[in-house]
Design an enzyme around this catalytic site. Structure first.
Site, PDB file in Angstrom:
ATOM      1  N   ARG A  97       4.232 -11.171   3.949  1.00 29.16           N
ATOM      2  CA  ARG A  97       5.682 -11.361   3.905  1.00 29.16           C
ATOM      3  C   ARG A  97       6.461 -10.884   5.111  1.00 29.16           C
ATOM      4  O   ARG A  97       7.790 -10.792   5.245  1.00 29.16           O
ATOM      5  CB  ARG A  97       5.923 -10.875   2.437  1.00 29.16           C
ATOM      6  CG  ARG A  97       5.703 -11.498   1.261  1.00 29.16           C
ATOM      7  CD  ARG A  97       5.854 -10.495   0.290  1.00 29.16           C
ATOM      8  NE  ARG A  97       7.509 -10.198  -0.133  1.00 29.16           N
ATOM      9  CZ  ARG A  97       7.870  -9.537  -1.357  1.00 29.16           C
ATOM     10  NH1 ARG A  97       7.120  -9.224  -2.174  1.00 29.16           N
ATOM     11  NH2 ARG A  97       8.875  -9.617  -1.083  1.00 29.16           N
TER      12      ARG A  97
ATOM     13  N   PRO B 258       0.581  -1.185   0.214  1.00 30.19           N
ATOM     14  CA  PRO B 258       0.297   0.052   0.027  1.00 30.19           C
ATOM     15  C   PRO B 258       0.990   0.900  -0.192  1.00 30.19           C
ATOM     16  O   PRO B 258       2.286   1.377   0.832  1.00 30.19           O
ATOM     17  CB  PRO B 258      -1.067  -0.194   1.058  1.00 30.19           C
ATOM     18  CG  PRO B 258      -0.186  -1.256   2.314  1.00 30.19           C
ATOM     19  CD  PRO B 258       0.518  -1.774   1.230  1.00 30.19           C
ATOM     20  N   GLU B 259       0.183   1.856  -1.029  1.00 36.32           N
ATOM     21  CA  GLU B 259       1.664   3.443  -0.826  1.00 36.32           C
ATOM     22  C   GLU B 259       0.297   4.786  -0.082  1.00 36.32           C
ATOM     23  O   GLU B 259      -1.300   4.351  -0.033  1.00 36.32           O
ATOM     24  CB  GLU B 259       1.053   3.659  -2.549  1.00 36.32           C
ATOM     25  CG  GLU B 259       2.100   2.672  -2.607  1.00 36.32           C
ATOM     26  CD  GLU B 259       2.983   2.969  -4.957  1.00 36.32           C
ATOM     27  OE1 GLU B 259       2.484   4.152  -4.536  1.00 36.32           O
ATOM     28  OE2 GLU B 259       3.181   2.338  -5.456  1.00 36.32           O
TER      29      GLU B 259
END
Length: 260
Positions: free
Chosen positions: A103, A2-3
DNA sequence: AGTATGACCTGATGGC
DNA sequence: TGCCATCAGGTCATAC
């Protein structure tokens, strides 16, 4: 993953549901996201405010700050059962919020004051003035893509939105930031705001992992002009979009519209 | 100050 | 079906 637009979408949903709520319980599973420091139980703490700080979700409690970075695959989800990727769960007055992160590039930081890692970041791209943007950009002599990606320059842009922004601004990703004209940088600043606002409007971009707190995908990926379009025709001039590697990041641009 | 490289993690995808 | 390489919305740390 996400940005800024994705985190903004998540934060808006969190703010509506968590504002004023009390932490009933918190549970943390051992994982890299805590970087060796697990937050306290927080029982009885209440939420003063939820806001975005760059790509961090910042939950301000009466006792301190819970800062959550989602890394590449982090998700904050309401009302989902625990699974093998659940790293934390908080119960807010009966409302269950889960942090999942495959991750484990994400982070959870607890601090009584605003965490130092957040204080060191640059200005928000939606708050920085055009003048400051121009001045700051011209004070560095690195390539413009790597500058825009640096969270100490502005906080919140990532790989997708930098590629999209440089296309909209007609600037080649390796162009030296110091040698961009004031006019080019002012235009870039305008495009940056427009791009981010449109992306927030669309609920962010979902390429593979990103979903909001309700598990729903964003729609802005449909509006991407270069990201993920390698080999496809440029929407402005028709020449094939090129993909190169820059600073180990896939970089998409139009070699005709974006000259060095 | 800049840049280049590898590390940290796990899963999906494509080639053979 | 299996194995291997490559790729992925992000930082970090280290070394020139």
């Amino acid at each position: 993953m996400p940005e800024l637009p994705e985190v903004e979408t998540i934060v808006r949903a969190l703010a509506v549901r968590l504002q004023g709520a009390t932490v009933t319980s918190a549970k943390y599973w051992p994982s890299r996201v805590f970087r060796g420091v697990t937050p306290p139980p927080l029982d009885g703490a209440f939420v003063k405010e939820v806001r975005r700080h760059g790509k961090f979700v910042l939950i301000e409690l009466n006792r301190g700050y819970l800062a959550i970075h989602l890394g590449m695959t982090g998700k904050l989800l309401f009302d989902v059962p625990q699974n093998k990727y659940t790293r934390a769960q908080w119960l807010f007055d009966g409302l269950l919020l889960s942090l999942e992160d495959i991750r484990q590039f994400g982070r959870v930081i607890w601090s009584e004051g605003l965490p130092e890692g957040l204080r060191l970041l640059g200005p928000d791209p939606l708050e920085i003035s055009s003048r400051e943007f121009v001045t700051r950009a011209r004070s560095h002599r690195t390539g413009i893509k790597s500058l825009l990606l640096a969270q100490t320059f502005v906080r919140g842009l990532g790989n997708i939105y930098v590629d999209e922004l440089l296309f909209r601004a007609s600037v080649h990703p390796t162009h030296s930031s110091a040698s961009l004209s004031q006019k080019q940088l002012t235009h870039m600043w305008q495009e940056m705001r427009a791009l981010l606002e449109e992306a927030i409007e669309g609920g962010g971009s979902s390429i593979s992992d990103y979903v909001d707190t309700a598990g729903r995908q964003g729609t802005f990926q449909r509006e991407h002009r270069v990201y993920g379009r390698a080999g496809e025709p440029c929407l402005a001039c028709g020449s094939p979009i090129q993909k190169i590697t820059l600073a180990q990041r896939g970089t998409h641009f139009c070699p005709v519209c974006q000259k060095v």
